[in-house]
Design a protein around this motif. Structure first.
Motif, PDB file in Angstrom:
ATOM      1  N   VAL A   1      -9.418   4.038  17.632  1.00  0.00           N
ATOM      2  CA  VAL A   1      -8.912   4.142  16.274  1.00  0.00           C
ATOM      3  C   VAL A   1      -8.216   2.843  15.901  1.00  0.00           C
ATOM      4  O   VAL A   1      -7.462   2.271  16.693  1.00  0.00           O
ATOM      5  CB  VAL A   1      -7.926   5.327  16.163  1.00  0.00           C
ATOM      6  N   SER A   2      -8.470   2.381  14.669  1.00  0.00           N
ATOM      7  CA  SER A   2      -7.830   1.161  14.194  1.00  0.00           C
ATOM      8  C   SER A   2      -7.415   1.349  12.741  1.00  0.00           C
ATOM      9  O   SER A   2      -7.890   2.254  12.056  1.00  0.00           O
ATOM     10  CB  SER A   2      -8.796  -0.023  14.314  1.00  0.00           C
ATOM     11  N   LEU A   3      -6.509   0.487  12.282  1.00  0.00           N
ATOM     12  CA  LEU A   3      -6.129   0.509  10.882  1.00  0.00           C
ATOM     13  C   LEU A   3      -7.243  -0.082  10.036  1.00  0.00           C
ATOM     14  O   LEU A   3      -7.993  -0.939  10.486  1.00  0.00           O
ATOM     15  CB  LEU A   3      -4.863  -0.320  10.656  1.00  0.00           C
ATOM     16  N   SER A   4      -7.310   0.356   8.818  1.00  0.00           N
ATOM     17  CA  SER A   4      -8.252  -0.202   7.868  1.00  0.00           C
ATOM     18  C   SER A   4      -7.637  -1.460   7.265  1.00  0.00           C
ATOM     19  O   SER A   4      -6.541  -1.412   6.699  1.00  0.00           O
ATOM     20  CB  SER A   4      -8.536   0.841   6.779  1.00  0.00           C
ATOM     21  N   SER A   5      -8.318  -2.580   7.376  1.00  0.00           N
ATOM     22  CA  SER A   5      -7.781  -3.849   6.875  1.00  0.00           C
ATOM     23  C   SER A   5      -7.408  -3.824   5.400  1.00  0.00           C
ATOM     24  O   SER A   5      -6.435  -4.475   5.005  1.00  0.00           O
ATOM     25  CB  SER A   5      -8.763  -4.987   7.136  1.00  0.00           C
ATOM     26  N   PRO A   6      -8.158  -3.116   4.525  1.00  0.00           N
ATOM     27  CA  PRO A   6      -7.761  -3.125   3.114  1.00  0.00           C
ATOM     28  C   PRO A   6      -6.347  -2.611   2.855  1.00  0.00           C
ATOM     29  O   PRO A   6      -5.771  -2.893   1.810  1.00  0.00           O
ATOM     30  CB  PRO A   6      -8.800  -2.224   2.438  1.00  0.00           C
ATOM     31  N   LEU A   7      -5.765  -1.862   3.795  1.00  0.00           N
ATOM     32  CA  LEU A   7      -4.382  -1.433   3.601  1.00  0.00           C
ATOM     33  C   LEU A   7      -3.449  -2.635   3.502  1.00  0.00           C
ATOM     34  O   LEU A   7      -2.445  -2.590   2.820  1.00  0.00           O
ATOM     35  CB  LEU A   7      -3.926  -0.527   4.744  1.00  0.00           C
TER      36      LEU A   7
ATOM     37  N   ARG B   1       6.827  -3.724   6.832  1.00  0.00           N
ATOM     38  CA  ARG B   1       5.650  -3.118   7.449  1.00  0.00           C
ATOM     39  C   ARG B   1       5.837  -1.626   7.611  1.00  0.00           C
ATOM     40  O   ARG B   1       6.921  -1.136   7.883  1.00  0.00           O
ATOM     41  CB  ARG B   1       5.360  -3.739   8.809  1.00  0.00           C
ATOM     42  N   VAL B   2       4.764  -0.920   7.433  1.00  0.00           N
ATOM     43  CA  VAL B   2       4.777   0.524   7.615  1.00  0.00           C
ATOM     44  C   VAL B   2       4.879   0.816   9.098  1.00  0.00           C
ATOM     45  O   VAL B   2       4.120   0.278   9.900  1.00  0.00           O
ATOM     46  CB  VAL B   2       3.486   1.128   7.021  1.00  0.00           C
ATOM     47  N   ARG B   3       5.822   1.651   9.465  1.00  0.00           N
ATOM     48  CA  ARG B   3       5.970   2.068  10.859  1.00  0.00           C
ATOM     49  C   ARG B   3       5.195   3.364  11.036  1.00  0.00           C
ATOM     50  O   ARG B   3       5.420   4.320  10.307  1.00  0.00           O
ATOM     51  CB  ARG B   3       7.437   2.293  11.200  1.00  0.00           C
TER      52      ARG B   3
ATOM     53  N   ILE C   1      -1.480  -3.848   5.756  1.00  0.00           N
ATOM     54  CA  ILE C   1      -0.211  -3.684   6.478  1.00  0.00           C
ATOM     55  C   ILE C   1       0.116  -4.912   7.312  1.00  0.00           C
ATOM     56  O   ILE C   1       1.266  -5.336   7.389  1.00  0.00           O
ATOM     57  CB  ILE C   1      -0.246  -2.404   7.336  1.00  0.00           C
ATOM     58  N   GLU C   2      -0.914  -5.519   7.901  1.00  0.00           N
ATOM     59  CA  GLU C   2      -0.664  -6.675   8.760  1.00  0.00           C
ATOM     60  C   GLU C   2      -0.146  -7.880   7.982  1.00  0.00           C
ATOM     61  O   GLU C   2       0.399  -8.809   8.566  1.00  0.00           O
ATOM     62  CB  GLU C   2      -1.921  -7.039   9.557  1.00  0.00           C
ATOM     63  N   TRP C   3      -0.288  -7.890   6.651  1.00  0.00           N
ATOM     64  CA  TRP C   3       0.156  -9.014   5.833  1.00  0.00           C
ATOM     65  C   TRP C   3       1.550  -8.804   5.256  1.00  0.00           C
ATOM     66  O   TRP C   3       2.113  -9.718   4.666  1.00  0.00           O
ATOM     67  CB  TRP C   3      -0.832  -9.275   4.698  1.00  0.00           C
TER      68      TRP C   3
ATOM     69  N   PRO D   1       0.833  -1.204   0.000  1.00  0.00           N
ATOM     70  CA  PRO D   1       0.000   0.000   0.000  1.00  0.00           C
ATOM     71  C   PRO D   1       0.872   1.260   0.000  1.00  0.00           C
ATOM     72  O   PRO D   1       1.884   1.327   0.697  1.00  0.00           O
ATOM     73  CB  PRO D   1      -0.778  -0.114   1.308  1.00  0.00           C
ATOM     74  N   PHE D   2       0.482   2.258  -0.809  1.00  0.00           N
ATOM     75  CA  PHE D   2       1.193   3.529  -0.791  1.00  0.00           C
ATOM     76  C   PHE D   2       0.253   4.664  -1.184  1.00  0.00           C
ATOM     77  O   PHE D   2      -0.799   4.441  -1.786  1.00  0.00           O
ATOM     78  CB  PHE D   2       2.440   3.508  -1.683  1.00  0.00           C
TER      79      PHE D   2
END
Length: 109
Positions: free
Chosen positions: A68-74, A84-86, A76-78, A27-28
């Protein structure tokens, strides 16, 4: 204000935005255009990720807190750990200390 808590909001703070803009593979972000694997480019609304505006909106909605949470479609967890994005710490305030338990168990009186 009520004791209401919104348990599902997405807010990309400055560290995450910078990290996404520094990447060249999904993702970018290119400006405010999000690129994900297998998806067409998506124009992100900058107002959706303005911490001050979102805090004012939450207050206006009568919320005591917003999680607040990350959006799964990004995805990042995979990503492999080295890719991984810091992004932490976020640009929002840390929650105040609370006597509430986060693990399942009896609620405090």
């Amino acid at each position: 204000m009520t004791n209401a808590t919104d348990i599902h909001q997405h807010l990309w703070g400055a560290p995450l935005l910078a990290a996404l803009r520094a990447r060249r593979t999904p993702p970018f972000l290119d400006g405010w255009t999000l690129h994900l694997d297998g998806e067409p480019p998506y124009e992100v609304d900058p107002a959706d990720h303005d911490p001050a505006a979102r805090a004012a909106q939450a207050e206006g909605d009568g919320l005591a807190a917003a999680l607040v949470s990350l959006s799964s479609p990004l995805g990042i967890e995979w990503l492999p750990p080295r890719r991984r994005v810091r992004f932490w710490p976020p640009t929002t305030k840390a929650p105040p200390p609370s006597p509430r338990r986060s693990a399942p168990g009896p609620r405090p009186a």
